[in-house]
Design a protein around this motif. Sequence first.
Motif, PDB file in Angstrom:
ATOM      1  N   ASN A 175      -4.734  -7.583  17.101  1.00  0.00           N
ATOM      2  CA  ASN A 175      -4.357  -7.904  15.669  1.00  0.00           C
ATOM      3  C   ASN A 175      -2.974  -7.515  15.382  1.00  0.00           C
ATOM      4  N   PRO A 176      -2.220  -8.553  15.058  1.00  0.00           N
ATOM      5  CA  PRO A 176      -0.835  -8.098  14.713  1.00  0.00           C
ATOM      6  C   PRO A 176      -0.495  -7.234  13.590  1.00  0.00           C
ATOM      7  N   HIS A 177      -1.438  -7.328  12.750  1.00  0.00           N
ATOM      8  CA  HIS A 177      -1.529  -6.240  11.549  1.00  0.00           C
ATOM      9  C   HIS A 177      -2.222  -5.311  11.336  1.00  0.00           C
ATOM     10  N   GLY A 178      -3.299  -4.997  12.724  1.00  0.00           N
ATOM     11  CA  GLY A 178      -3.931  -3.916  12.663  1.00  0.00           C
ATOM     12  C   GLY A 178      -3.693  -2.518  13.233  1.00  0.00           C
ATOM     13  N   LEU A 179      -4.039  -1.725  12.788  1.00  0.00           N
ATOM     14  CA  LEU A 179      -3.654  -0.234  13.008  1.00  0.00           C
ATOM     15  C   LEU A 179      -4.569   0.143  14.161  1.00  0.00           C
ATOM     16  N   LEU A 180      -4.017   1.152  15.203  1.00  0.00           N
ATOM     17  CA  LEU A 180      -4.869   1.645  16.383  1.00  0.00           C
ATOM     18  C   LEU A 180      -5.277   2.971  16.244  1.00  0.00           C
ATOM     19  N   SER A 181      -4.707   3.640  15.069  1.00  0.00           N
ATOM     20  CA  SER A 181      -4.718   5.008  14.895  1.00  0.00           C
ATOM     21  C   SER A 181      -6.207   5.310  13.905  1.00  0.00           C
ATOM     22  N   ALA A 182      -6.830   6.318  14.349  1.00  0.00           N
ATOM     23  CA  ALA A 182      -7.980   6.753  13.443  1.00  0.00           C
ATOM     24  C   ALA A 182      -7.709   7.490  12.177  1.00  0.00           C
ATOM     25  N   CYS A 183      -6.189   8.176  12.220  1.00  0.00           N
ATOM     26  CA  CYS A 183      -5.903   8.866  11.012  1.00  0.00           C
ATOM     27  C   CYS A 183      -4.540   8.900  10.940  1.00  0.00           C
ATOM     28  N   LEU A 184      -3.688   8.744   9.771  1.00  0.00           N
ATOM     29  CA  LEU A 184      -2.452   8.648   9.315  1.00  0.00           C
ATOM     30  C   LEU A 184      -2.055   9.615   8.276  1.00  0.00           C
ATOM     31  N   VAL A 185      -0.829   9.986   8.154  1.00  0.00           N
ATOM     32  CA  VAL A 185      -0.383  10.807   7.003  1.00  0.00           C
ATOM     33  C   VAL A 185       0.833   9.975   6.333  1.00  0.00           C
ATOM     34  N   VAL A 186       0.505   9.849   4.981  1.00  0.00           N
ATOM     35  CA  VAL A 186       1.433   9.292   4.417  1.00  0.00           C
ATOM     36  C   VAL A 186       2.310  10.181   3.773  1.00  0.00           C
ATOM     37  N   GLY A 187       3.702   9.826   3.462  1.00  0.00           N
ATOM     38  CA  GLY A 187       4.580  10.547   2.840  1.00  0.00           C
ATOM     39  C   GLY A 187       5.741  11.171   3.691  1.00  0.00           C
ATOM     40  N   PRO A 188       6.437  12.140   3.302  1.00  0.00           N
ATOM     41  CA  PRO A 188       6.024  13.218   2.226  1.00  0.00           C
ATOM     42  C   PRO A 188       6.173  12.220   0.823  1.00  0.00           C
ATOM     43  N   ILE A 189       5.455  12.313  -0.092  1.00  0.00           N
ATOM     44  CA  ILE A 189       5.432  11.901  -1.311  1.00  0.00           C
ATOM     45  C   ILE A 189       6.391  12.656  -2.423  1.00  0.00           C
ATOM     46  N   ASN A 190       7.548  11.943  -2.743  1.00  0.00           N
ATOM     47  CA  ASN A 190       8.369  12.619  -3.488  1.00  0.00           C
ATOM     48  C   ASN A 190       7.886  12.725  -4.946  1.00  0.00           C
ATOM     49  N   ASP A 191       8.585  13.606  -5.827  1.00  0.00           N
ATOM     50  CA  ASP A 191       8.099  14.080  -7.059  1.00  0.00           C
ATOM     51  C   ASP A 191       8.543  12.964  -7.961  1.00  0.00           C
ATOM     52  N   SER A 192       7.981  11.651  -8.037  1.00  0.00           N
ATOM     53  CA  SER A 192       8.088  10.790  -9.114  1.00  0.00           C
ATOM     54  C   SER A 192       7.115   9.616  -8.807  1.00  0.00           C
ATOM     55  N   ARG A 193       6.796   9.031 -10.146  1.00  0.00           N
ATOM     56  CA  ARG A 193       5.841   8.127 -10.079  1.00  0.00           C
ATOM     57  C   ARG A 193       5.936   7.085  -9.197  1.00  0.00           C
ATOM     58  N   LYS A 194       7.159   6.466  -8.950  1.00  0.00           N
ATOM     59  CA  LYS A 194       7.415   5.413  -7.972  1.00  0.00           C
ATOM     60  C   LYS A 194       7.043   5.685  -6.580  1.00  0.00           C
ATOM     61  N   SER A 195       7.414   7.019  -6.331  1.00  0.00           N
ATOM     62  CA  SER A 195       7.072   7.421  -4.966  1.00  0.00           C
ATOM     63  C   SER A 195       5.382   7.560  -4.663  1.00  0.00           C
ATOM     64  N   ILE A 196       4.932   8.073  -5.641  1.00  0.00           N
ATOM     65  CA  ILE A 196       3.391   8.182  -5.675  1.00  0.00           C
ATOM     66  C   ILE A 196       2.576   6.898  -5.467  1.00  0.00           C
ATOM     67  N   HIS A 197       3.211   5.989  -6.365  1.00  0.00           N
ATOM     68  CA  HIS A 197       2.532   4.284  -6.336  1.00  0.00           C
ATOM     69  C   HIS A 197       2.747   3.831  -5.013  1.00  0.00           C
ATOM     70  N   GLU A 198       4.011   4.096  -4.493  1.00  0.00           N
ATOM     71  CA  GLU A 198       4.197   3.380  -3.052  1.00  0.00           C
ATOM     72  C   GLU A 198       3.393   4.125  -1.958  1.00  0.00           C
ATOM     73  N   ASN A 199       3.312   5.245  -2.013  1.00  0.00           N
ATOM     74  CA  ASN A 199       2.376   5.785  -0.971  1.00  0.00           C
ATOM     75  C   ASN A 199       0.863   5.640  -1.458  1.00  0.00           C
ATOM     76  N   LEU A 200       0.497   5.335  -2.129  1.00  0.00           N
ATOM     77  CA  LEU A 200      -0.954   4.914  -2.542  1.00  0.00           C
ATOM     78  C   LEU A 200      -0.991   3.488  -2.114  1.00  0.00           C
ATOM     79  N   HIS A 201      -0.083   2.765  -2.307  1.00  0.00           N
ATOM     80  CA  HIS A 201       0.021   1.206  -1.562  1.00  0.00           C
ATOM     81  C   HIS A 201      -0.381   1.271  -0.268  1.00  0.00           C
ATOM     82  N   HIS A 202       0.538   2.154   0.409  1.00  0.00           N
ATOM     83  CA  HIS A 202       0.591   2.108   2.006  1.00  0.00           C
ATOM     84  C   HIS A 202      -0.795   2.797   2.452  1.00  0.00           C
TER      85      HIS A 202
END
Length: 82
Positions: A19-46
């Motif tokens: 699948n061209p959009h599929g992930l093959l990893s069982a676990c990912l780490v998002v971030g680092p999350i910067n100290d701003s609402r924009k960064s927090i929301h972007e990382n939640l989206h990811h």
Amino acid sequence: MMCERNFIPNTPTLKNAGNPHGLLSACLVVGPINDSRKSIHENLHHASEAMSWGSGVGYNFSRLRPFGDPVGENSKVASGPL
């Protein structure tokens, strides 16, 4: 190897391989999350995108202000990563 059961990949790999959009990893780490609402929301989206493909998600909160640190100029304090 899989037919002979010498090697079986993790479930996200089995589910998403090819699948061209599929992930093959069982676990990912998002971030680092910067100290701003924009960064927090972007990382939640990811994270929500990764979870929709069956991957687990961890977060890197090392850049967020700790509990009690001042926020802005209005006498408020940070709640820290919860």
